[in-house]
Enzyme design. Structure first.
Site, PDB file in Angstrom:
ATOM      1  CD  GLU A 210      -2.798  -1.408   2.184  1.00  0.00           C
ATOM      2  OE1 GLU A 210      -2.838  -0.460   3.145  1.00  0.00           O
ATOM      3  OE2 GLU A 210      -3.808  -2.247   2.314  1.00  0.00           O
ATOM      4  CD  GLU A 311      -3.265  -6.998   3.043  1.00  0.00           C
ATOM      5  OE1 GLU A 311      -1.985  -7.063   2.912  1.00  0.00           O
ATOM      6  OE2 GLU A 311      -3.753  -6.010   3.851  1.00  0.00           O
TER       7      GLU A 311
END
Length: 479
Positions: A210, A311
């Protein structure tokens, strides 16, 4: 940042079954790729429970396994994401790691490269004995059948960070510019050591987690690091060089952005050289019902790249949110693999409820059994077919001529008819269609039945509200 915002079309599709019984027609001509599998990340739960054989069995095999007094059907994950830690408690040259006041010990993953005195992985600057539990679960996963392994990083080693804090520094790059290459060296050396000493070959290596997000702060609750797109590109180049120079077959995956839209922006920000290095696009599923999954799929497809949802997690213990978002992926994103975040956690996030700091386990959540409907039946190597609606996943095993249909009913109770007549051979008249049931409102957890028959290429099943069912039809030839 993890609220569910379903587009109006998806809401209509999710809710339409509440109005009438439904017939779903299977399209035998469709093909969205070969399924690579289902998986889970090992950080953080395996740091706590990595020595448990029962948990390895329940997550990575399809055996029935007793866990904390409850017998569970194994999920059969075949993909493992191993986390390269960023933490160590040593001091060097007057420097020590800065620790966020809000991070739990269970989320501080031990790193192997302790200081910058030497890049030689056989020197005292490295300690290959740390992270014993996560490494143990990596081996147990392999022994139970896992066969795809990815190495990923949440943050560079603390001493590579500008503020020496592996939880981050907000919206600014926290990797020191003179350590861009060292971050790549660190990951490549872990991959090489794993191959030589652990007998684990990482298919892919991911240097970021991220990275475009700005919530990785010095007061954060986990490891994290912001990277500008230009910095990502530089590190990707170094990582590719370091992997190649060691003779490793591992390829570079990127960039594990939090949302589909961020993944689009990051990919479009890479130049052609960087795109050529990246062999697979990883994206996280935290945009829930929002975001342009279809655009990201188109970009990946046009570039000839694989695409994973690497994820996903949520706090809805019923499994409904997970199922709906996962089926949106099957409908629009078309990944070839899907990975859950925390196998063990509290507050609805864990598939099994537990506390990774106090080392306590409770029972499996309903979400566990909902996911079992997918992971136990849609298996590696199957062909993914078009979803006849946004509640239904369809896969085909050409070797065994078996069609797998997983569907959920979130509206009122009804009967759903499945029409396979477009297939060349749609099973045998009168043959039993085994089914497995999970009732998210209470009742069946994961129960099998043999009360359904196929006739003239069609079969029907009753669904209560909130019920997820899987059907396996034998003797199917698509075309």
């Amino acid at each position: 940042m993890r609220s569910i915002v379903l587009p109006s079309l998806a809401l209509a599709l999710f809710s339409q079954r509440a109005r009438a019984d439904t017939t779903l027609t299977i399209d035998p001509t469709s093909n969205w790729g070969t399924w690579e599998g289902w998986g889970v990340s090992l950080a953080w739960w395996a740091k706590a429970f990595g020595n448990r054989d029962d948990l390895a069995s329940v997550f990575f095999s399809r055996n029935n396994q007793a866990v904390n007094g409850q017998t569970l059907p194994g999920l059969g994950f075949n993909i493992v994401r191993y986390n390269a830690g960023a933490c160590s408690n040593n001091s060097y040259d007057g420097s020590t790691m800065v620790v966020s006041p809000n991070i739990k010990p269970s989320r501080q993953m031990d790193g192997f490269w302790l200081d910058w005195a030497s890049s030689d992985p056989s020197s005292s600057s490295w300690n290959w004995n740390v992270d014993a539990n996560q490494r143990a679960m990596l081996q147990k996963a392999k022994a139970n059948g896992a066969n795809i392994f990815e190495l990923f990083s949440n943050s560079p080693m603390w001493w590579m960070c500008n503020n020496h804090n592996p939880s981050g520094s907000g919206s600014s790059d926290n990797l020191q510019s003179w350590n861009y290459q060292n971050h790549a060296v660190y990951l490549a050396d872990i991959a090489q050591h794993a191959q030589q000493s652990w007998r684990i070959q990482f298919q892919s290596v991911e240097a970021f987690n991220e990275p475009s997000s700005s919530w990785w702060t010095a007061e954060g609750t986990q490891e994290g690091c912001h990277f500008d797109v230009s910095t990502m590109a530089t590190v990707i180049g170094y990582l590719n060089t370091e992997l190649s120079s060691r003779g490793l077959s591992s390829f570079v995956a990127s960039s594990d952005e939090n949302t589909y839209d961020l993944a689009i922006s990051t990919w479009q920000g890479f130049n052609s050289s960087t795109r050529n290095i990246v062999k697979r696009i990883n994206v996280h599923g935290y945009q829930d019902g929002g975001g342009r999954r279809d655009t990201l799929y188109s970009l990946a497809s046009q570039a000839g790249k694989r695409l994973w949802n690497s994820e996903y997690g949520d706090s809805d213990a019923s499994g409904k949110s997970m199922y709906q978002n996962l089926l949106l992926d099957f409908t629009w994103l078309h990944p070839t693999a899907w990975v859950y975040w925390q196998a063990i956690d509290g507050a609805g996030w864990g598939l099994i409820v537990g506390d990774n700091d106090n080392l306590t386990l409770s029972s499996a959540s309903t979400k566990y059994f909902v996911l079992a409907q997918l992971t136990r039946h849609i298996r590696q190597g199957m062909q993914i077919l078009t979803t006849p609606d946004v509640n239904t996943a369809v896969a085909y095993d050409a070797g065994s001529q078996k069609l797998v249909i997983v569907t959920a009913n979130w509206g009122s109770a009804q009967t759903i008819t499945f029409d396979l007549t477009r297939a060349r051979t749609a099973g045998s008249n009168g043959a039993t269609v085994p089914r497995w049931s999970t009732q998210t409102g209470g009742g069946d957890q994961y129960r099998s039945y043999t009360d359904t028959k196929i006739n003239n290429g069609k079969f029907s099943a009753s669904f209560s509200s909130g019920q997820v069912q899987t059907f396996e039809v034998s003797g199917v030839v698509l075309q």
